[in-house]
Design an enzyme around this catalytic site. Structure first.
Site, PDB file in Angstrom:
ATOM      1  N   ASP A   1       0.839  -0.800   0.043  1.00 59.88           N
ATOM      2  CA  ASP A   1      -0.386  -0.116  -0.118  1.00 59.88           C
ATOM      3  C   ASP A   1       1.012   0.871   0.383  1.00 59.88           C
ATOM      4  O   ASP A   1       2.301   1.176   0.680  1.00 59.88           O
ATOM      5  CB  ASP A   1      -0.952  -0.077   1.332  1.00 59.88           C
ATOM      6  CG  ASP A   1      -1.925   0.312   1.266  1.00 59.88           C
ATOM      7  OD1 ASP A   1      -1.955   2.017   1.006  1.00 59.88           O
ATOM      8  OD2 ASP A   1      -3.257   0.503   1.382  1.00 59.88           O
TER       9      ASP A   1
ATOM     10  N   ASN B   1      -6.110  -4.481  -5.881  1.00 63.81           N
ATOM     11  CA  ASN B   1      -7.450  -3.396  -5.431  1.00 63.81           C
ATOM     12  C   ASN B   1      -6.945  -2.381  -5.091  1.00 63.81           C
ATOM     13  O   ASN B   1      -7.599  -1.499  -5.020  1.00 63.81           O
ATOM     14  CB  ASN B   1      -7.393  -4.726  -4.187  1.00 63.81           C
ATOM     15  CG  ASN B   1      -8.256  -3.759  -2.671  1.00 63.81           C
ATOM     16  OD1 ASN B   1      -9.872  -3.745  -3.136  1.00 63.81           O
ATOM     17  ND2 ASN B   1      -7.382  -3.897  -1.763  1.00 63.81           N
TER      18      ASN B   1
ATOM     19  N   TYR C   1     -13.714   7.564 -12.759  1.00 63.25           N
ATOM     20  CA  TYR C   1     -14.310   6.026 -11.804  1.00 63.25           C
ATOM     21  C   TYR C   1     -14.943   5.459 -12.545  1.00 63.25           C
ATOM     22  O   TYR C   1     -14.349   4.142 -12.524  1.00 63.25           O
ATOM     23  CB  TYR C   1     -14.775   6.044 -10.410  1.00 63.25           C
ATOM     24  CG  TYR C   1     -14.578   5.416  -9.325  1.00 63.25           C
ATOM     25  CD1 TYR C   1     -13.686   5.106  -8.685  1.00 63.25           C
ATOM     26  CD2 TYR C   1     -16.152   4.423  -9.469  1.00 63.25           C
ATOM     27  CE1 TYR C   1     -13.520   3.845  -7.809  1.00 63.25           C
ATOM     28  CE2 TYR C   1     -15.828   3.453  -8.700  1.00 63.25           C
ATOM     29  CZ  TYR C   1     -14.834   3.242  -7.765  1.00 63.25           C
ATOM     30  OH  TYR C   1     -14.401   1.820  -7.037  1.00 63.25           O
TER      31      TYR C   1
ATOM     32  N   LYS D   1     -12.509   1.450 -13.997  1.00 61.98           N
ATOM     33  CA  LYS D   1     -13.549   0.223 -13.614  1.00 61.98           C
ATOM     34  C   LYS D   1     -14.255  -0.631 -14.529  1.00 61.98           C
ATOM     35  O   LYS D   1     -14.030  -1.376 -14.905  1.00 61.98           O
ATOM     36  CB  LYS D   1     -14.455   0.649 -12.267  1.00 61.98           C
ATOM     37  CG  LYS D   1     -14.112   1.320 -10.976  1.00 61.98           C
ATOM     38  CD  LYS D   1     -12.685   0.188 -10.649  1.00 61.98           C
ATOM     39  CE  LYS D   1     -12.096   1.103  -9.490  1.00 61.98           C
ATOM     40  NZ  LYS D   1     -11.307  -0.112  -8.122  1.00 61.98           N
TER      41      LYS D   1
ATOM     42  N   THR E   1     -16.574   0.898   3.918  1.00 58.14           N
ATOM     43  CA  THR E   1     -14.575   0.442   4.200  1.00 58.14           C
ATOM     44  C   THR E   1     -14.364   2.591   4.042  1.00 58.14           C
ATOM     45  O   THR E   1     -15.688   3.274   3.879  1.00 58.14           O
ATOM     46  CB  THR E   1     -13.970   0.595   2.925  1.00 58.14           C
ATOM     47  OG1 THR E   1     -14.301   1.398   1.958  1.00 58.14           O
ATOM     48  CG2 THR E   1     -14.280  -0.683   2.476  1.00 58.14           C
TER      49      THR E   1
HETATM   50  N1  LIG Z   1     -16.309   0.579  -1.148  1.00 56.15           N
HETATM   51  C1  LIG Z   1     -16.250  -0.009  -1.980  1.00 56.15           C
HETATM   52  O1  LIG Z   1     -18.387   0.157  -2.043  1.00 56.15           O
HETATM   53  C2  LIG Z   1     -16.062  -0.148  -3.141  1.00 56.15           C
HETATM   54  C3  LIG Z   1     -17.517  -0.276  -4.164  1.00 56.15           C
HETATM   55  C4  LIG Z   1     -16.370  -1.381  -5.219  1.00 56.15           C
HETATM   56  C5  LIG Z   1     -15.447  -1.141  -5.246  1.00 56.15           C
HETATM   57  N2  LIG Z   1     -14.508  -0.725  -5.068  1.00 56.15           N
HETATM   58  C6  LIG Z   1     -13.306  -1.031  -5.030  1.00 56.15           C
HETATM   59  O2  LIG Z   1     -12.819  -2.170  -4.178  1.00 56.15           O
HETATM   60  C7  LIG Z   1     -11.108  -1.581  -3.980  1.00 56.15           C
HETATM   61  C8  LIG Z   1     -10.724  -1.126  -2.170  1.00 56.15           C
HETATM   62  O3  LIG Z   1     -11.598  -0.196  -1.804  1.00 56.15           O
HETATM   63  P1  LIG Z   1     -12.153  -0.060  -0.156  1.00 56.15           P
HETATM   64  O4  LIG Z   1     -13.061   0.565  -0.246  1.00 56.15           O
HETATM   65  O5  LIG Z   1     -11.188  -1.013   0.399  1.00 56.15           O
HETATM   66  O6  LIG Z   1     -11.386   1.429  -0.211  1.00 56.15           O
HETATM   67  P2  LIG Z   1     -10.269   1.831   0.504  1.00 56.15           P
HETATM   68  O7  LIG Z   1     -10.085   3.119   0.643  1.00 56.15           O
HETATM   69  O8  LIG Z   1     -10.250   1.396   2.706  1.00 56.15           O
HETATM   70  O9  LIG Z   1      -8.532   1.411   0.900  1.00 56.15           O
HETATM   71  C9  LIG Z   1      -8.265   1.689  -0.124  1.00 56.15           C
HETATM   72  C10 LIG Z   1      -6.525   0.958  -0.350  1.00 56.15           C
HETATM   73  O10 LIG Z   1      -5.975   1.689  -1.573  1.00 56.15           O
HETATM   74  C11 LIG Z   1      -4.704   2.302  -1.024  1.00 56.15           C
HETATM   75  N3  LIG Z   1      -4.550   3.165  -2.510  1.00 56.15           N
HETATM   76  C12 LIG Z   1      -4.876   4.536  -3.211  1.00 56.15           C
HETATM   77  N4  LIG Z   1      -4.560   4.479  -3.834  1.00 56.15           N
HETATM   78  C13 LIG Z   1      -3.190   4.248  -3.861  1.00 56.15           C
HETATM   79  C14 LIG Z   1      -1.350   3.995  -4.776  1.00 56.15           C
HETATM   80  N5  LIG Z   1      -1.269   5.558  -5.353  1.00 56.15           N
HETATM   81  N6  LIG Z   1      -0.926   3.255  -4.520  1.00 56.15           N
HETATM   82  C15 LIG Z   1      -0.834   1.865  -3.482  1.00 56.15           C
HETATM   83  N7  LIG Z   1      -2.209   1.586  -2.588  1.00 56.15           N
HETATM   84  C16 LIG Z   1      -3.221   2.980  -2.838  1.00 56.15           C
HETATM   85  C17 LIG Z   1      -5.052   3.739   0.327  1.00 56.15           C
HETATM   86  O11 LIG Z   1      -3.733   3.360   0.553  1.00 56.15           O
HETATM   87  C18 LIG Z   1      -6.068   2.185   0.824  1.00 56.15           C
HETATM   88  O12 LIG Z   1      -5.460   1.460   1.767  1.00 56.15           O
HETATM   89  C19 LIG Z   1     -10.660  -0.071  -4.988  1.00 56.15           C
HETATM   90  O13 LIG Z   1     -10.265  -0.718  -5.947  1.00 56.15           O
HETATM   91  C20 LIG Z   1     -12.011   0.564  -4.666  1.00 56.15           C
HETATM   92  O14 LIG Z   1     -12.204   1.150  -6.099  1.00 56.15           O
HETATM   93  C21 LIG Z   1     -14.885  -0.228  -3.374  1.00 56.15           C
END
Ligand SMILES: NC(=O)c1ccc[n+]([C@@H]2O[C@H](COP(=O)([O-])OP(=O)(O)OC[C@H]3O[C@@H](n4cnc5c(N)ncnc54)[C@H](O)[C@@H]3O)[C@@H](O)[C@H]2O)c1
Length: 251
Positions: A38, A89, A155, A159, A190
């Protein structure tokens, strides 16, 4: 469901929090050794894994930076000797505004992290997996990679792009013993969704109302699908974009 990833070396990006952390924590339960990556500090994730008797290391990465991604793969191979399973992710949500109002700066930032970042990770993971003779990759897309979602042009485009990258790579490496799939979560509680609520009050309520089950997912509910997609249990699945969305796109 034990031993799905026995003795496999697994990498997860975005492992400091949310879906990435839940997935990193789930994999040692299935027998995997995990590199948690991360741009934020992953000590807490590593401590959770170690407290449960698992093996984990951590590395800092900016997935939008090619040299940083290459160094992440090198660090994984240096620590564990190989890379079998990768979960790409890491992601950000970006501004919440309409296409005509969206800033160029945020467009480039979101595409760099959410789309280019996934491609860069795959590029170096695939090189390592080809050397070893196989592996499995899961990329995090979203329901926004399958259907439109207003107020999130970068976004949504990123995606959809992740789903395309996944299908393309799946075809390229199907005969090289490498499977590539995507997971498409619906709304998950989250930091990402909580910060969207701070930016746009009422966001969580609206998201929850759109979910047929009337609730958001817990990160662990996405992680269990990811672990399975990476496991031998999904041995005939590649190029699939799996919605884990409580029925969101069934409408
Ligand atoms: N939460 C939702 O509802 C949801 C729905 C669909 C998809 N997603 C996707 O799931 C994935 C995880 O999201 P989440 O909800 O757990 O969010 P989150 O913010 O809890 O986690 C995302 C993580 O990615 C890390 N990150 C961001 N930019 C980065 C970079 N340039 N290099 C390395 N690390 C980086 C952040 O530090 C964080 O720890 C994402 O790709 C998000 O788009 C989330």
């Amino acid at each position: 469901m034990t031993g799905l990833c026995q003795n496999k070396i697994a990498l997860v990006t975005g492992g400091a929090a949310g879906i990435g952390r839940a997935s990193a924590v789930a994999r040692p339960r299935e027998g995997a050794l995990v590199m948690v990556a991360d741009r934020a500090d992953c000590t807490e994730t590593v401590q959770i894994i170690q407290a449960a008797g698992g093996t984990a290391r951590t590395v800092r990465v900016d997935v939008a930076d090619e040299a940083s991604v290459e160094a992440m793969i090198e660090a994984t191979v240096a620590a564990f000797g190989r890379l079998d399973l990768a979960f790409n992710n890491a992601g950000v949500s970006g501004e919440m505004s309409k296409t005509a109002d969206y800033s160029s700066a945020d467009w480039h930032r979101v595409i760099a992290i959410n789309l280019t970042g996934v491609w860069l990770c795959m590029k170096y993971e695939l090189r390592q997996m080809l050397k070893q003779g196989g592996g499995a990759i899961v990329n995090t897309a979203s329901v926004a990679g399958l259907v439109g979602m207003s107020h999130a042009p970068a976004y949504c485009a990123a995606k959809h792009g992740v789903v395309g990258l996944t299908k393309n790579a799946a075809l390229e490496y199907a005969r090289s013993n490498i499977r590539v799939n995507a997971v498409c979560p619906g709304g998950v509680l989250t930091d990402m969704t909580e910060s969207a609520e701070r930016e746009l009050p009422g966001f969580l309520d609206k998201l929850t109302k759109h979910e047929p089950m009337g609730r958001l997912a817990a990160p662990a509910e996405i992680a269990s699908a990811v672990v399975w997609l990476l496991s031998a249990g999904a041995s005939f699945m590649t190029g699939h974009a799996m919605a884990v969305d409580g029925g969101f796109i069934a409408r």
